[in-house]
Design an enzyme around this catalytic site. Structure first.
Site, PDB file in Angstrom:
ATOM      1  N   HIS A  31       2.538  -1.042 -12.225  1.00 52.39           N
ATOM      2  CA  HIS A  31       1.419  -2.092 -10.716  1.00 52.39           C
ATOM      3  C   HIS A  31      -0.031  -2.367 -11.429  1.00 52.39           C
ATOM      4  O   HIS A  31      -1.027  -1.172 -10.959  1.00 52.39           O
ATOM      5  CB  HIS A  31       1.788  -1.462  -9.675  1.00 52.39           C
TER       6      HIS A  31
ATOM      7  N   HIS B 249      -3.548  -5.585 -11.178  1.00 51.71           N
ATOM      8  CA  HIS B 249      -3.366  -6.800 -10.788  1.00 51.71           C
ATOM      9  C   HIS B 249      -4.608  -7.191 -11.596  1.00 51.71           C
ATOM     10  O   HIS B 249      -5.828  -6.510 -12.362  1.00 51.71           O
ATOM     11  CB  HIS B 249      -3.864  -7.001  -9.647  1.00 51.71           C
TER      12      HIS B 249
ATOM     13  N   ASN C  17      -0.282 -11.989  -7.356  1.00 52.71           N
ATOM     14  CA  ASN C  17      -0.840 -12.999  -6.731  1.00 52.71           C
ATOM     15  C   ASN C  17      -2.653 -13.445  -7.516  1.00 52.71           C
ATOM     16  O   ASN C  17      -3.898 -13.147  -6.992  1.00 52.71           O
ATOM     17  CB  ASN C  17      -1.735 -12.076  -5.591  1.00 52.71           C
TER      18      ASN C  17
ATOM     19  N   HIS D 218       6.212  -4.439  -1.360  1.00 53.63           N
ATOM     20  CA  HIS D 218       5.179  -4.156  -0.991  1.00 53.63           C
ATOM     21  C   HIS D 218       5.263  -3.837   0.567  1.00 53.63           C
ATOM     22  O   HIS D 218       5.062  -4.824   0.700  1.00 53.63           O
ATOM     23  CB  HIS D 218       3.458  -4.591  -1.294  1.00 53.63           C
TER      24      HIS D 218
ATOM     25  N   HIS E 121       3.409   1.987  -4.702  1.00 52.99           N
ATOM     26  CA  HIS E 121       3.009   2.870  -4.098  1.00 52.99           C
ATOM     27  C   HIS E 121       2.902   3.499  -2.468  1.00 52.99           C
ATOM     28  O   HIS E 121       2.307   3.182  -1.538  1.00 52.99           O
ATOM     29  CB  HIS E 121       0.892   2.112  -3.851  1.00 52.99           C
TER      30      HIS E 121
ATOM     31  N   ASN F 202      -5.152  -0.070   0.061  1.00 57.09           N
ATOM     32  CA  ASN F 202      -3.532  -1.020   0.901  1.00 57.09           C
ATOM     33  C   ASN F 202      -3.048  -0.858   0.223  1.00 57.09           C
ATOM     34  O   ASN F 202      -2.141  -1.013  -1.765  1.00 57.09           O
ATOM     35  CB  ASN F 202      -4.092  -2.397   1.270  1.00 57.09           C
TER      36      ASN F 202
ATOM     37  N   ASP G  90      -2.492   0.447  -9.463  1.00 51.20           N
ATOM     38  CA  ASP G  90      -1.729  -0.478  -8.734  1.00 51.20           C
ATOM     39  C   ASP G  90      -3.824  -0.808  -9.575  1.00 51.20           C
ATOM     40  O   ASP G  90      -4.624  -1.143  -7.685  1.00 51.20           O
ATOM     41  CB  ASP G  90      -2.452   0.635  -7.526  1.00 51.20           C
TER      42      ASP G  90
HETATM   43 ZN   LIG Z   1       0.613  -3.808  -2.763  1.00 52.65          ZN
END
Ligand SMILES: [Zn+2]
Length: 426
Positions: A59, A61, A93, A178, A231, A277, A304
């Protein structure tokens, strides 16, 4: 290119052995044993170092395409290699959202060209992550998507998540969820507890995460689909997943290094870099995450990694975006807060950072053995240092762990037989 690592301690999920030589060639482990001789392109002295199977992050980004002022695929994969990762799953995203074959293909190709770390795109569950219409799962899988997620957002509509589960089951893939009730979160910024009150900041109750986790476990039980909870941060979520697993529900999950390393005390000085988050919770949640890791309820440590620019985070904790970077501290936080305190041992780190994530992704790897991919991380597990900004390879610097003493340093990462990170050369 052939490499010979001399005299290293090999650390797999099921065994450890000291004084081993590892010969790499043709992208695989050719031979392992004592005193391997022969001509190689390079000999690496492994004396005093541990060799783990290359880490895989379920996970992260990478912000590319669309938000490359925060991070891009080149800078992100370079930071991942510096953290010991040989493959990372990037969340969809981006802008555009990874809901098309073209965007998925772009991510894979750009990472291959950069050559630091394999990128395994997670495509979105719904078109544009709008929650209205499923993406074309079959085409996205053919393009290289390894799983599906609307991460950053929950899939709110019951019909939509049920349709996604049916599709995932049919195609033998899984959903990375999520879990967040957006209405219940409202304007929440940090964990809803005494520290939020003290700081005068609006809180996010545990139930925001737990009620959606409960719903999706129930639906996974009904549909038989494989869901993976992202998460996990609360005591209640860990318990929900533990019970679901014991009933035979096909649920797996991850937690982040920050959830077993820190609590919401970190937000008392309103540091925007302690805002993510789900939020940092209380000590009892941190301990529950540690127990979940210890008993196997939590399958993997996932970073994350969520980069943001200095300017974006400089607007105060309430306005700043959620997220912290994580590639380069994951191993050290695990050493410092799981191994050094006796919760887990070295073999467990090989399991949590490599064996299990590889298995979930059905990726070949996760073990150092003859014939396996030459994905290896060499670490000094005893090196202590104060983590500082100059250590950071990522484009972004948003981490609450600056100034913290850490133990455990990645010295070299080898991905597919190629050196992708070398601290000495850095
Ligand atoms: Zn998330």
């Amino acid at each position: 290119m052939s490499l010979l690592i001399k005299n290293v301690t090999v650390c797999n999920a099921d065994n450890m052995e000291a004084g081993v030589d590892i010969l790499l060639g043709g992208g695989i482990v050719k031979e392992m044993g004592k005193n391997i001789q022969g001509k190689t392109d390079r000999v690496i002295d492994g004396q005093g170092l541990y060799a783990f199977p290359g880490f895989v992050d379920l996970h992260c980004h990478l912000r590319d395409p669309g938000f490359t002022h925060k991070e891009d695929i080149v800078s992100g994969t370079k930071a991942a290699a510096a953290g010991g990762f040989c493959a990372v799953c990037c969340m969809p995203n981006t802008k555009p959202v990874a809901d098309s074959v073209e965007t998925v293909a772009y991510m894979i190709k750009k990472a291959q060209e950069a050559g630091f770390c394999e990128v395994l795109p997670v495509a979105s569950i719904t078109q544009g992550m709008q929650g209205k219409e499923l993406t074309d799962f079959a085409a996205l899988i053919r393009a290289g998507a390894v799983a599906f997620s609307d991460d950053g957002l929950p899939v709110v509509e019951d019909d939509m998540i049920l349709a996604a589960m049916d599709k995932a089951k049919e195609l033998g893939t899984f959903l990375m969820l999520h879990e967040e009730d957006l209405e219940m979160r409202g304007q929440g910024v940090v964990h809803d507890g005494e520290n939020a009150k003290r700081a005068g900041i609006c809180g996010i109750p545990r139930a925001v995460e737990e009620c959606m986790t409960a719903r999706d476990i129930m639906y996974a039980e009904r549909t038989g689909a494989h869901i993976h909870i992202c998460h996990v941060s609360t005591e209640g979520s860990v318990e929900l997943i533990r019970r679901a697993k014991s009933r035979g529900v096909h649920v797996t999950c991850e937690s982040g290094p920050h959830y077993f390393s820190a609590t919401d005390e970190m937000i008392l000085d309103k540091n925007p870099n302690a805002k993510m988050n789900p939020p940092l919770r209380e000590e009892r949640d941190r301990q529950a995450v540690c127990r979940g890791i210890a008993d196997g309820t939590i399958d993997a440590i996932a970073t994350d990694h969520a980069p943001h620019s200095k300017e974006e985070k400089a607007v105060g904790i309430e306005q700043a975006p959620f997220g912290i970077i994580g590639f380069e501290t994951a191993f050290a936080l695990a050493v410092t807060n799981l191994v050094d305190v006796g919760i887990r041992d070295w073999k467990d780190l090989a399991r949590l950072l490599s064996e299990r994530p590889n298995a979930l992704l059905k990726r070949k790897g996760g073990r150092i053995a003859a014939g396996m991919p030459a994905d290896i991380v060499l670490c000094d597990v005893r090196e202590k240092y104060i983590y500082s900004e100059k250590d950071i390879v990522s484009k972004a610097k948003n981490t609450p762990f600056l100034g913290t003493e850490l133990c455990g340093r990645v010295k070299m990462t080898i991905g597919g037989g190629k050196i992708t990170y070398d601290r000495q050369a850095d």
